[in-house]
Design an enzyme around this catalytic site. Sequence first.
Site, mmCIF file in Angstrom:
data_model
loop_
_atom_site.group_PDB
_atom_site.id
_atom_site.type_symbol
_atom_site.label_atom_id
_atom_site.label_comp_id
_atom_site.label_asym_id
_atom_site.label_seq_id
_atom_site.Cartn_x
_atom_site.Cartn_y
_atom_site.Cartn_z
ATOM 1 C CG HIS A 307 -2.042 0.998 1.134
ATOM 2 N ND1 HIS A 307 -1.876 2.327 1.449
ATOM 3 C CD2 HIS A 307 -3.332 0.849 0.749
ATOM 4 C CE1 HIS A 307 -3.038 2.960 1.269
ATOM 5 N NE2 HIS A 307 -3.927 2.095 0.839
ATOM 6 C CG ASP A 364 -7.621 -2.056 -3.180
ATOM 7 O OD1 ASP A 364 -8.757 -1.558 -3.060
ATOM 8 O OD2 ASP A 364 -6.586 -1.379 -3.121
#
Length: 428
Positions: A307, A364
């Site tokens: 991330h 995600d």
Amino acid sequence: MADKATLTIDGQSIEFPVITGSENERAINIKTLRGASGGVTTIDPGYKNTGSCESAITFLDGEKGILRYRGYAIEDLAEKADFLEVAYSLIFGELPTADQLEKFHADIKAESHVDEDMKKILDGFPKSAHPMGVLSALTSALIAFNPNTVNVDSEEEMYSAIVKLLAKFPVLAAWAMRKKKSQPLDYGDNSLGYVENLHKMMFAKPNEEYKVDRAVIDALDKLLILHADHEQNCSTSTVRIVGSSHAGLFASISAGISALWGPLHGGANQAVIEMLEAIKEDGGDTKKYMAKAKDKADPFRLMGFGHRVYKNFDPRARIIKVAADDVLGQLGIEDPVLEIAKGLEKEALSDPYFVDRKLYPNVDFYSGIIYRALGIPVEMFTVMFALGRLPGWIAQWKEMRERKEPIGRPRQIYIGENLRDFKAVSDR
């Protein structure tokens, strides 16, 4: 005595105040830099080191893996609150009382009808249109049906605009999906909760009674909460900067939807499933693809891992991993693509290459898995993200307008040609 930072340039020393946030985040306030230095600016591509505003909405510590909305830990909110409670707290600053929550939901239900003329706009899109493009256009079109400018100094007008958007947005999202699938539009059922009604509008069949599956609704509710806000990301910053021109709420949110659409932002969960499908078509060998991901010379990129902000395990991913395991177990789903996802997850969490670099599965990765398990088409994944992020966008727009922040206008460093003589076309 307050801390100061000193910049020395061309032999001149300039002092700037150092400000400290409520969680001890520190920042150098350089708003006087250009004037005090005779035109010097900073450059920070991607704004990795630049704070664009002060905000009381969301706290994020990427190094420690902390995420809080209005001071409440994301873990507590995901376990104990529902999506409307979280939406209310993000927008208005406090968790609602029982009476406030009941009124909030009742007011949303009362505004859930979408003007029939919106169907004409929807009909103008081909079936091939991506639902995110449809959703952005329909959200922007709401302006035509609500043309009056919102007085941001009026609590009543602000509340009305917020309720209208929260009420109509799920309808538009569901219609975008049903258009894609050539299904009749559904207007929902005001006897249902907010998330249940969203699910009904998406999946109800005209010839069958709609039945609520608690495991499905709980999973959706949790996903929406986890996506509700995430500090100054690409789409949120877009909403704020568009709103800083005094563009209205609907126009600003429409711009945020377009920003979210990209595969490096909200489109990442769709990219995860597309990657998993490609691995399946190539035989499903997860070890082969983990090796490809570690090979710097290989163009393959492992989607859904790591991330931009978190240098630790994404706290949302910890929560959603449990939810993914629960919902897959309760629904009894067997899907080769989901098995590949589990294989990649297992490999990454035990491989020193990924662990040392803190390339953990992110939100995600897991959200795409759950959406697929719930029967949500892959092109709708980013729309679901937008549904969750809506209250965060609203809260950020509201805060920006109420704080009367100046219009956003970044500087640049020009690297083009110097002054040149103009030549007539015959001499070129």
